[in-house]
Design a protein around this motif. Structure first.
Motif: not given
Length: 421
Positions: A181-182, A187-188, A193-195, A237-244
């Motif tokens: 989902k991330i 939507s930001s 929310f998923y983060s 890239f943005k999603s990967s950074i958010i997850v990490i």
């Protein structure tokens, strides 16, 4: 109205782990299996009111995954004739049949009432991981912060399950949907929310300290990263950074609560993920594996009888037993199925778990692979990892998740095959 009722019924299957133990039962599994049996009766009544039994049987016979699973169940039933303790075989086999009818019920209801099981399972996973993780986090806060107890890894933080390993694998598998989902949310607000949910889920993995759970989660997350880069997912890239960052923040947050000045509990547990000849847990599992392989070698065709491993294992592990503690499971479902039900039953069980991967490669479906399809394959892979280390076949919370994953894959594979043809 009837469709909403059916969706609610399917939801009851998914969230059966929330059914608590009754005072008169030995364990929560008995209560959950009773609840499943009631659900099966209701589901078949509704389904047969919609379509004929002949139509149901005809459609089921077209699905290889259902046939593989049914063949495994039938052969497990046949193994009862060679069991030394037939009463125990009948008890365990009744659990197997309950799972089989649950599998058929989920498939039939979704097929004939035109329910999108893929989307439904994703939504159920999101709700489930939030419920499970929040409850475990609450247990930590209540135990360590409110009551000022010293943190120790144990079943005080097992959540709705029987132990911390079951809880860890459940969260490790379902949290892959949050990562999906991330990566796919536009939507930001949704990404935030998923983060938050991912933060809570990963925090719980650091509370549970299951080495198998760690391996499963990071394997699944790595696979999701690889997919996003190979198939050029937007904002990868943005999603990967958010997850990490979310994983790191959860690590440092929980570390500040559970670690003392003299000991890094989480770090020590993670560093223990290795083959160590002095590790009691690893040595115990290797001993169980060796015993199961010997049993398969001695009785390869029908095995020793479904449900009889807890009896047969005493013969192999007698000199290591203390008190009344015996090895109830081989801690590897593949070896236990082979030992109890024979190699032919094991072949069908393996086919059931690996056929989706075979379809992906053999039929060229990987060309149509999207991230929604891929996340189900990742969750299936985590179940396989769990099967190699533990015994999810005996756990309603784990095995029902598998049945939802496989049922979803049946519909997705059929959809892709129709597009290809």
């Amino acid at each position: 109205m009837i469709k909403k009722l059916v969706i609610g019924l399917i939801g009851c299957y998914f969230f059966v782990f929330l059914v608590n133990n009754l005072q008169l039962t030995f364990d929560r599994y008995s209560t959950q299996l009773l609840f499943l049996s009631i659900l099966n009766l209701i589901s078949f009544s509704i389904a047969l009111n919609k379509v004929s039994l002949i139509k149901v049987v005809t459609d089921i016979r077209k699905e290889k995954l259902i046939l593989f699973y049914s063949a495994f169940m039938i052969l497990s039933g046949i193994s009862i004739v060679v069991a030394s303790n037939k009463s125990e075989s009948l008890v365990v086999y009744s659990q197997y049949l309950t799972f089989l009818f649950a599998f058929l019920s989920i498939f039939i209801l979704c097929k004939y009432f035109k329910i999108n099981l893929i989307t439904l399972t994703i939504n159920f996973c999101i709700i489930s991981v939030l419920i499970e993780s929040t409850y475990i986090l609450y247990q930590l806060i209540d135990n360590v912060i409110v009551n000022d107890n010293i943190f120790k890894r144990g079943n005080a933080f097992r959540g709705f399950t029987a132990n911390v390993n079951i809880a860890a694998f459940s969260i490790a598998a379902k949290s892959q949907v949050i990562i999906y989902k991330i990566f796919t949310s536009k939507s930001s607000k949704n990404i935030f929310f998923y983060s938050i949910i991912l933060f809570i889920a990963v925090s719980c993995l650091f509370i549970l300290l299951s080495r198998g759970g760690f391996m499963a989660f990071f394997f699944g997350t790595f696979c999701m990263f690889i997919y996003s880069f190979l198939f050029k997912v937007d904002k990868k890239f943005k999603s990967s950074i958010i997850v990490i960052i979310t994983i790191l923040v959860s690590y440092f947050s929980i570390s500040s609560i559970v670690n003392s000045d003299s000991k890094n509990i989480i770090g020590d547990r993670i560093s223990a993920i290795q083959i160590d000849e002095n590790d009691q847990s690893i040595n115990e599992r290797l001993r169980f594996y060796s015993a199961a392989l010997t049993s398969i070698k001695n009785k390869p065709i029908l095995g020793i009888g479904v449900g009889n491993w807890k009896i047969e294992s005493i013969k192999y592990d007698a000199k290591y037993l203390t008190g009344y503690r015996i090895p109830l499971h081989a801690h590897n479902d593949f070896l236990q199925v082979g030992a109890e039900s024979g190699l032919i039953a094991l072949m069908f069980f393996i086919s059931f778990l690996f056929y989706p991967f075979y379809s992906l490669l053999k039929k060229g479906l990987y060309k149509k692979l999207d991230m929604k399809f891929f996340v189900f394959l990742v969750m299936l892979s985590i179940y396989i990892i769990d099967s190699l280390l533990n015994f999810p076949l005996a756990r309603p919370v784990s095995h029902l998740l598998l049945l939802f994953i496989v049922s979803s894959l049946i519909f997705k594979i059929n959809e892709l095959e129709n597009i290809t043809n």
